[in-house]
Scaffold this active site. Sequence first.
Site, PDB file in Angstrom:
ATOM      1  N   SER A  69      12.913  23.172 -21.082  1.00 43.82           N
ATOM      2  CA  SER A  69      12.108  22.287 -21.925  1.00 43.82           C
ATOM      3  C   SER A  69      12.700  20.868 -21.937  1.00 43.82           C
ATOM      4  CB  SER A  69      11.993  22.877 -23.335  1.00 43.82           C
ATOM      5  OG  SER A  69      10.927  22.297 -24.031  1.00 43.82           O
ATOM      6  N   ASP A 183       6.350  26.277 -20.972  1.00 49.65           N
ATOM      7  CA  ASP A 183       7.715  25.998 -21.428  1.00 49.65           C
ATOM      8  C   ASP A 183       8.673  27.177 -21.188  1.00 49.65           C
ATOM      9  OD1 ASP A 183      10.004  25.530 -23.229  1.00 49.65           O
ATOM     10  OD2 ASP A 183       8.766  23.922 -24.054  1.00 49.65           O
TER      11      ASP A 183
END
Length: 288
Positions: A69, A183
């Site tokens: 991320s 993500d």
Amino acid sequence: MMRIRYILFSILIALLLISCQTVPEKKAKGEPKVALVLGGGSAKGFAHIGVIRVLEQEKIPIHMIVGTSVGSLIGGLYAANPDSFQLEWLAFKIDKNDILDFSLMYSKMGPVQGVKLESFIEQNVKVKRIEDTKIPFFPVATDLNTGETVVLEKGSLARAIKASSSIPGIFVPVNFGNRLLVDGGVTNNLACDIAKGKGADIVIAVNLLKEIKDYDIGSVIDIIGQSINIMMHESTRAKMKYADVIIEPDTKGVSMFDFSKKKILMDEGIKAARAAIPKIRELLGRYN
């Protein structure tokens, strides 16, 4: 003939003497392979920059970076150009509008398209492919169809970072190769196990989610973001066992897209990293 026998006898005696000597110890290990693992946490990621600055100042070697991320964003920028001053300068340039391109017109898969994020990386990073970064870099994403953790090792650097950072429900999922990715924090927010699997001897992990309380929740985006943070917080604990050093900057009070606390977060990263330096040096010393 006698001379030849004498020579052979001398050689035999020499070989016997050598065989009786103590076997020498193995050579000391060389420099250990050090991995820096950067976890997710959205805007809290500015703390990563403070950590990197300290590691660079203290001349702690970094042989690979694994990022999830926002950890993939900061890690990718640094892997492409290992200069903490340039990284800090670039970070101060990043504005929320450089990353978030909300569009209700194309909101079927998520209100944020991610085009601006990808464009920002393309414009500010000379290295275009993951495999060409100066420090080996491994961004982590999640396959939305299978639930697998995916380590991206080849292809567009900007697109890989975008995939690793695409918070489900907020960002549109990213097509990368034959996969639909979101993500990496969904399955592996602090990918210390990935670093070990890539051959790291010492894993330095930076966890941004030690404290996840957020009392400033006022929108659907905030609800989704905080829910993701809670999920990542739980999954992070399981991966910490693979870390040799855990650095946990104080990031409390910073919400998902709060870009107003960059300096505070960097300072907290510096503080936490300095506290970890003695432990890191101790581990490095064992290999010398």
